[in-house]
Design an enzyme around this catalytic site. Structure first.
Site, PDB file in Angstrom:
ATOM      1  N   PRO A  64      -6.606   3.134 -16.856  1.00 36.37           N
ATOM      2  CA  PRO A  64      -6.786   2.041 -15.849  1.00 36.37           C
ATOM      3  C   PRO A  64      -5.718   2.177 -14.709  1.00 36.37           C
ATOM      4  O   PRO A  64      -4.705   2.830 -14.789  1.00 36.37           O
ATOM      5  CB  PRO A  64      -6.378   0.514 -16.728  1.00 36.37           C
ATOM      6  N   GLU A  65      -6.162   1.526 -13.564  1.00 35.66           N
ATOM      7  CA  GLU A  65      -5.411   1.703 -12.099  1.00 35.66           C
ATOM      8  C   GLU A  65      -4.993   0.091 -12.017  1.00 35.66           C
ATOM      9  O   GLU A  65      -5.050  -0.603 -12.901  1.00 35.66           O
ATOM     10  CB  GLU A  65      -6.124   2.080 -11.314  1.00 35.66           C
ATOM     11  N   ARG A  98      -9.283  16.492  -9.546  1.00 33.45           N
ATOM     12  CA  ARG A  98      -9.715  15.164  -9.921  1.00 33.45           C
ATOM     13  C   ARG A  98     -11.132  15.214  -8.798  1.00 33.45           C
ATOM     14  O   ARG A  98     -11.075  15.600  -7.692  1.00 33.45           O
ATOM     15  CB  ARG A  98      -8.937  14.122  -9.329  1.00 33.45           C
ATOM     16  N   LYS A 108       1.214   0.662 -12.575  1.00 35.02           N
ATOM     17  CA  LYS A 108       0.187   0.707 -13.388  1.00 35.02           C
ATOM     18  C   LYS A 108       0.838   0.623 -14.940  1.00 35.02           C
ATOM     19  O   LYS A 108       0.063   0.621 -15.966  1.00 35.02           O
ATOM     20  CB  LYS A 108      -0.433   2.133 -13.673  1.00 35.02           C
TER      21      LYS A 108
END
Length: 286
Positions: A2-3, A275, A61
């Site tokens: 998660p961000e 990415r 985060k």
């Protein structure tokens, strides 16, 4: 993942922990890769039991629980971790259980949570109890940049404008700006109409202003929809419910689909710093 939006959602949905007293700490039996717990569980238990949770915060985060001992319990979900106050998706990947005694927060509001859980499918997350000086050293400058929700347009420009990196890659640098990850960087640059391949040192002031405005817009939207639950279904909020921002993604994961802005070009996928990046070659001209 998660961000920032997902972790901020977790932080907000564990608000019922504030004002509770920690009664028991248990490292759950798990045959899979263990998470990092520091200090070791018996020392962690000794320092946590009997303490009150006085606030919840976020450091980039990471979810942070502030205790009445002036220590901070820092939970880093990494790729697949969840901080929960409800039943977990399954028992197999449950890593840590903290039993709580309900009470009242300092503002008089009832603290109703009776447990706090950390669940992690891949075992990449961590739980660390830190003294105030340790927390400041680990998450203050220069190790962690200004939070993406709080940074100003001029701060963002000053911190990145001299970099020769592509702007998409630079936005992922947590020492420059904290909280932005791969998914939201792609969404931010689409909204800002900035090519993700463009070097930071070639962006104009007006470009940085657009990137900053898009950052605030996209992150606020994502928090409102409680984050993005992707195809693997891993991310959940603290009540074990899916986010819904994935239904509002403009470009992320939409390679080959028509651009939602111009409708003329297809969303393109490239790889940057190992990415995936998604963008529209027409709307985000280099």
């Amino acid at each position: 993942m998660p961000e920032l939006p997902e972790v901020e959602t977790m932080r907000r949905t564990i608000g019922s922990c504030v004002g509770t007293r920690i009664e028991q700490v248990e490292r759950c039996a798990c045959r899979l890769k263990p998470i990092q717990v520091s200090p070791r569980i018996d020392h962690l238990r000794r320092r946590l039991v009997g303490r009150n949770i006085v606030a919840t915060e976020r450091a980039g985060k990471r979810v942070v629980l502030r205790l009445d001992s002036d220590e901070a319990l820092v939970i880093e979900p990494r790729m697949t971790g969840l901080v929960l106050v409800a039943a977990p998706p399954d028992e197999e990947h449950l890593r840590l259980r903290i039993n709580l005694k309900p009470g009242f927060a300092r503002n008089g509001r009832a603290a109703t949570a009776d447990r706090l859980l950390f669940w992690d499918r891949r075992g990449l997350g961590s739980v660390r109890l830190m003294r105030a000086d340790e927390f400041a050293a680990a998450f203050g400058p220069p190790n962690l940049g200004p939070d993406a929700l709080q940074i100003s347009a001029e701060q963002l420009r000053e911190r990145l404008r001299a970099s020769r990196r592509a702007v998409k890659v630079a936005l992922l640098d947590q020492q420059a700006v904290a909280g932005i990850g791969n998914l939201y960087a792609a969404e931010i640059l689409f909204v800002a109409e900035v090519d993700p391949r463009k070097r930071c040192d070639r962006l104009r002031r007006v470009d940085w202003q657009r990137v900053h405005a898009a950052t605030q817009k996209v992150l606020a939207e994502a928090i409102r929809y409680e984050g993005s639950t992707l195809a693997d279904g891993t991310y959940r909020n603290a009540l074990n419910k899916q986010g819904s921002y994935q239904n509002h993604h403009r470009v992320y994961g939409r390679a080959g689909e028509p651009c939602p802005r111009c409708g003329e070009q297809e969303v393109r996928r490239i790889v940057q710093a190992q990415r995936a990046t998604f963008f529209c070659p027409s709307c985000q001209k280099r």
